[in-house]
Design an enzyme around this catalytic site. Sequence first.
Site, PDB file in Angstrom:
ATOM      1  N   ALA A  18       0.848  -1.204   0.000  1.00 17.59           N
ATOM      2  CA  ALA A  18       0.000   0.000   0.000  1.00 17.59           C
ATOM      3  C   ALA A  18       0.879   1.248   0.000  1.00 17.59           C
ATOM      4  CB  ALA A  18      -0.935  -0.025   1.208  1.00 17.59           C
ATOM      5  N   GLY A  19       1.916   1.214  -0.842  1.00 17.13           N
ATOM      6  CA  GLY A  19       2.801   2.372  -0.970  1.00 17.13           C
ATOM      7  C   GLY A  19       2.323   3.281  -2.093  1.00 17.13           C
ATOM      8  N   TYR A  20       3.252   4.089  -2.613  1.00 15.18           N
ATOM      9  CA  TYR A  20       2.876   5.041  -3.671  1.00 15.18           C
ATOM     10  C   TYR A  20       2.263   4.316  -4.861  1.00 15.18           C
ATOM     11  CZ  TYR A  20       5.416   8.582  -1.116  1.00 15.18           C
ATOM     12  OH  TYR A  20       5.822   9.451  -0.144  1.00 15.18           O
ATOM     13  N   LYS A  73       1.852  -5.082   5.189  1.00 18.98           N
ATOM     14  CA  LYS A  73       2.218  -5.460   6.568  1.00 18.98           C
ATOM     15  C   LYS A  73       1.707  -4.436   7.570  1.00 18.98           C
ATOM     16  CE  LYS A  73       6.811  -3.511   5.972  1.00 18.98           C
ATOM     17  NZ  LYS A  73       8.229  -3.728   5.852  1.00 18.98           N
ATOM     18  N   GLU A 129      19.048  14.791   2.027  1.00 20.85           N
ATOM     19  CA  GLU A 129      17.789  15.184   2.675  1.00 20.85           C
ATOM     20  C   GLU A 129      17.882  14.937   4.187  1.00 20.85           C
ATOM     21  OE1 GLU A 129      14.264  13.680   0.551  1.00 20.85           O
ATOM     22  OE2 GLU A 129      14.359  15.665  -0.374  1.00 20.85           O
ATOM     23  N   ASP A 166       9.536   0.432  -6.951  1.00 18.20           N
ATOM     24  CA  ASP A 166      10.946   0.095  -6.735  1.00 18.20           C
ATOM     25  C   ASP A 166      11.281  -1.360  -7.047  1.00 18.20           C
ATOM     26  OD1 ASP A 166      11.033   2.684  -5.924  1.00 18.20           O
ATOM     27  OD2 ASP A 166      11.774   2.297  -3.906  1.00 18.20           O
ATOM     28  N   ALA A 181       9.130   7.830  -6.189  1.00 14.50           N
ATOM     29  CA  ALA A 181       7.682   7.817  -5.966  1.00 14.50           C
ATOM     30  C   ALA A 181       6.983   8.329  -7.229  1.00 14.50           C
ATOM     31  CB  ALA A 181       7.349   8.701  -4.770  1.00 14.50           C
TER      32      ALA A 181
HETATM   33  P1  FAD Z   1       6.646   2.067  -1.222  1.00 15.07           P
HETATM   34  O1  FAD Z   1       5.982   3.364  -1.338  1.00 15.07           O
HETATM   35  O2  FAD Z   1       7.925   1.977  -0.472  1.00 15.07           O
HETATM   36  O3  FAD Z   1       5.602   1.045  -0.596  1.00 15.07           O
HETATM   37  C1  FAD Z   1       5.884  -0.306  -0.361  1.00 15.07           C
HETATM   38  C2  FAD Z   1       4.759  -0.864   0.497  1.00 15.07           C
HETATM   39  O4  FAD Z   1       4.936  -2.265   0.618  1.00 15.07           O
HETATM   40  C3  FAD Z   1       4.745  -0.300   1.914  1.00 15.07           C
HETATM   41  O5  FAD Z   1       3.431   0.097   2.254  1.00 15.07           O
HETATM   42  C4  FAD Z   1       5.216  -1.448   2.789  1.00 15.07           C
HETATM   43  O6  FAD Z   1       4.626  -1.458   4.077  1.00 15.07           O
HETATM   44  C5  FAD Z   1       4.765  -2.650   1.984  1.00 15.07           C
HETATM   45  N1  FAD Z   1       5.572  -3.853   2.179  1.00 15.07           N
HETATM   46  C6  FAD Z   1       6.903  -3.970   1.979  1.00 15.07           C
HETATM   47  N2  FAD Z   1       7.278  -5.245   2.174  1.00 15.07           N
HETATM   48  C7  FAD Z   1       6.167  -5.935   2.511  1.00 15.07           C
HETATM   49  C8  FAD Z   1       5.915  -7.303   2.793  1.00 15.07           C
HETATM   50  N3  FAD Z   1       6.885  -8.226   2.761  1.00 15.07           N
HETATM   51  N4  FAD Z   1       4.660  -7.666   3.078  1.00 15.07           N
HETATM   52  C9  FAD Z   1       3.653  -6.760   3.099  1.00 15.07           C
HETATM   53  N5  FAD Z   1       3.836  -5.458   2.821  1.00 15.07           N
HETATM   54  C10 FAD Z   1       5.079  -5.054   2.519  1.00 15.07           C
HETATM   55  N6  FAD Z   1      11.011   9.673  -4.625  1.00 15.07           N
HETATM   56  C11 FAD Z   1      10.564  10.765  -5.283  1.00 15.07           C
HETATM   57  O7  FAD Z   1       9.933  10.644  -6.345  1.00 15.07           O
HETATM   58  N7  FAD Z   1      10.787  12.031  -4.797  1.00 15.07           N
HETATM   59  C12 FAD Z   1      11.420  12.256  -3.616  1.00 15.07           C
HETATM   60  O8  FAD Z   1      11.595  13.412  -3.197  1.00 15.07           O
HETATM   61  C13 FAD Z   1      11.882  11.122  -2.878  1.00 15.07           C
HETATM   62  N8  FAD Z   1      12.473  11.292  -1.674  1.00 15.07           N
HETATM   63  C14 FAD Z   1      12.824  10.188  -0.942  1.00 15.07           C
HETATM   64  C15 FAD Z   1      13.345  10.384   0.338  1.00 15.07           C
HETATM   65  C16 FAD Z   1      13.697   9.296   1.126  1.00 15.07           C
HETATM   66  C17 FAD Z   1      14.248   9.517   2.501  1.00 15.07           C
HETATM   67  C18 FAD Z   1      13.526   7.972   0.611  1.00 15.07           C
HETATM   68  C19 FAD Z   1      13.890   6.773   1.450  1.00 15.07           C
HETATM   69  C20 FAD Z   1      13.004   7.764  -0.663  1.00 15.07           C
HETATM   70  C21 FAD Z   1      12.647   8.866  -1.458  1.00 15.07           C
HETATM   71  N9  FAD Z   1      12.089   8.702  -2.734  1.00 15.07           N
HETATM   72  C22 FAD Z   1      11.664   9.807  -3.446  1.00 15.07           C
HETATM   73  C23 FAD Z   1      11.911   7.346  -3.315  1.00 15.07           C
HETATM   74  C24 FAD Z   1      10.484   6.841  -3.063  1.00 15.07           C
HETATM   75  O9  FAD Z   1      10.160   6.946  -1.701  1.00 15.07           O
HETATM   76  C25 FAD Z   1      10.333   5.392  -3.522  1.00 15.07           C
HETATM   77  O10 FAD Z   1      10.805   5.291  -4.837  1.00 15.07           O
HETATM   78  C26 FAD Z   1       8.856   4.995  -3.435  1.00 15.07           C
HETATM   79  O11 FAD Z   1       8.471   4.910  -2.081  1.00 15.07           O
HETATM   80  C27 FAD Z   1       8.589   3.674  -4.139  1.00 15.07           C
HETATM   81  O12 FAD Z   1       7.218   3.417  -4.121  1.00 15.07           O
HETATM   82  P2  FAD Z   1       6.662   1.926  -4.109  1.00 15.07           P
HETATM   83  O13 FAD Z   1       5.208   2.005  -4.376  1.00 15.07           O
HETATM   84  O14 FAD Z   1       7.506   1.054  -4.991  1.00 15.07           O
HETATM   85  O15 FAD Z   1       6.944   1.403  -2.635  1.00 15.07           O
END
Ligand code: FAD
Length: 400
Positions: A11-13, A36, A167, A296, A313
């Site tokens: 439930a990420g971005y 989770k 950051e 990611d 994100a």
């Molecule tokens: P996420 O948003 O990380 O979501 C993953 C989800 O999966 C979470 O809800 C987690 O709880 C869940 N999960 C993980 N493993 C499990 C499991 N085994 N079982 C059940 N659930 C699980 N990007 C930008 O575009 N601009 C920015 O300014 C920027 N700044 C950043 C600053 C920081 C400090 C960091 C760490 C990252 C930054 N990023 C930025 C990168 C961005 O945060 C990631 O690329 C983005 O979060 C990826 O999105 P996602 O949907 O792949 O995963």
Amino acid sequence: MTKKQMVILGAGYGGLRTLKKLQKMKPNADLILIDKNNYHCETTSLHEVAAGTADSDEICYSLNLVIDRKQTTFIQGTVQYVDKEARRVFLRDHEPVAYDYLLVGLGFEPEYFGIKGMDRYGLSIADIPSVTKIKKHIENEFKKWKDDHRQEHLVVAVGGAGFTSFEFLGELTQRIPKLITKFQVDSSSVRIQCIEPTPRALPMFNRKLAEYGAHKLSESGVEFVIGRVSGIDAGQIYYRSGDQVKTLQAGTFVWTGGVSGSSVVRASGFAQRRGRVAVNDDLSVPGHPEILIIGDCSAVINPEDGRPYPTTAQIAMQQADCAAYNLNAMLEDAPTKPFVFKFMGTVCSLGRNDAVGEIMGRKLKGRPASIMKKVIENRSLAKIGGVETMMKKGRFSLNK
Ligand code: FAD
């Protein structure tokens, strides 16, 4: 006829935005979201909680604000692996969940590149528990100084000089004066050090912007050390500088030097590199059209340089829009569409009122860049959490 099951992992971005879009489309399928946690974390602000300039509840909100219970079942559980042949997701302490269509959006994990001691002594900015640990660790070290006056308690070292590092350092330089007052420590003993193998910080920006960022952090007290971290143990970091191995004493070491896609990707036997799967144009997995991977955990090649786009994100949310469309198209036996990434720019904060960035080809620094950063964060919040969540978070102000 029973309805097809569409399962979203994460439930990420990427995952939550996909769910939100699908709920609007009202597909003739059972939607299942698995995470989770029962909250969405604005991962892009995790460094603030790590430094102690924000509380975790400021950057998280309940999934109830997005989930439409009439269409979606939420399962709170930790995914262990996906059995692609049996079309089942295996969770810890929960029976397996069957799917007809699957979206994987499980995000990133820190990558230690086999550096000795890193998993034991290194701290990383990955999720709420890990950043809460960093905040508490720094505070504990400052507290310990009172007992033995050992200087390393007051040294915070950061490995890597990329986006996350800058950051975090920006926030930390604002937090340190408060910690000095709170714990009554000797301010002249406090040091913040950043170790990076090359003199070139912030590689995603042009040289001038990167130099501005490094200069601003130096002005606020960050020392830059050129070296490649090769090991770490309690209170000591080893790094290579030319032919020599040098050491640095620090009570806190935060590693920002690399990330990989979720370990679930490896555990599920997908063809991957550092936890990222090179997906087809429509975001599906080669050989498994019923599985889409975004964020990611995915690798989409930039046709301009033949390399995968950096994980952000921004791309995860754009992929989500395409993924929702394609999942619905598959259900209706309609053609899927290719994903095309539109780079909107990126801004790296250097504390609350300073930043560097590039938006629509325009280079920004200082206060204007910082305002832009807040606009982007609020836009993401509105796009996933909706206006109601923005109101609950009081995010209409630029001084959140
Ligand atoms: P996420 O948003 O990380 O979501 C993953 C989800 O999966 C979470 O809800 C987690 O709880 C869940 N999960 C993980 N493993 C499990 C499991 N085994 N079982 C059940 N659930 C699980 N990007 C930008 O575009 N601009 C920015 O300014 C920027 N700044 C950043 C600053 C920081 C400090 C960091 C760490 C990252 C930054 N990023 C930025 C990168 C961005 O945060 C990631 O690329 C983005 O979060 C990826 O999105 P996602 O949907 O792949 O995963």
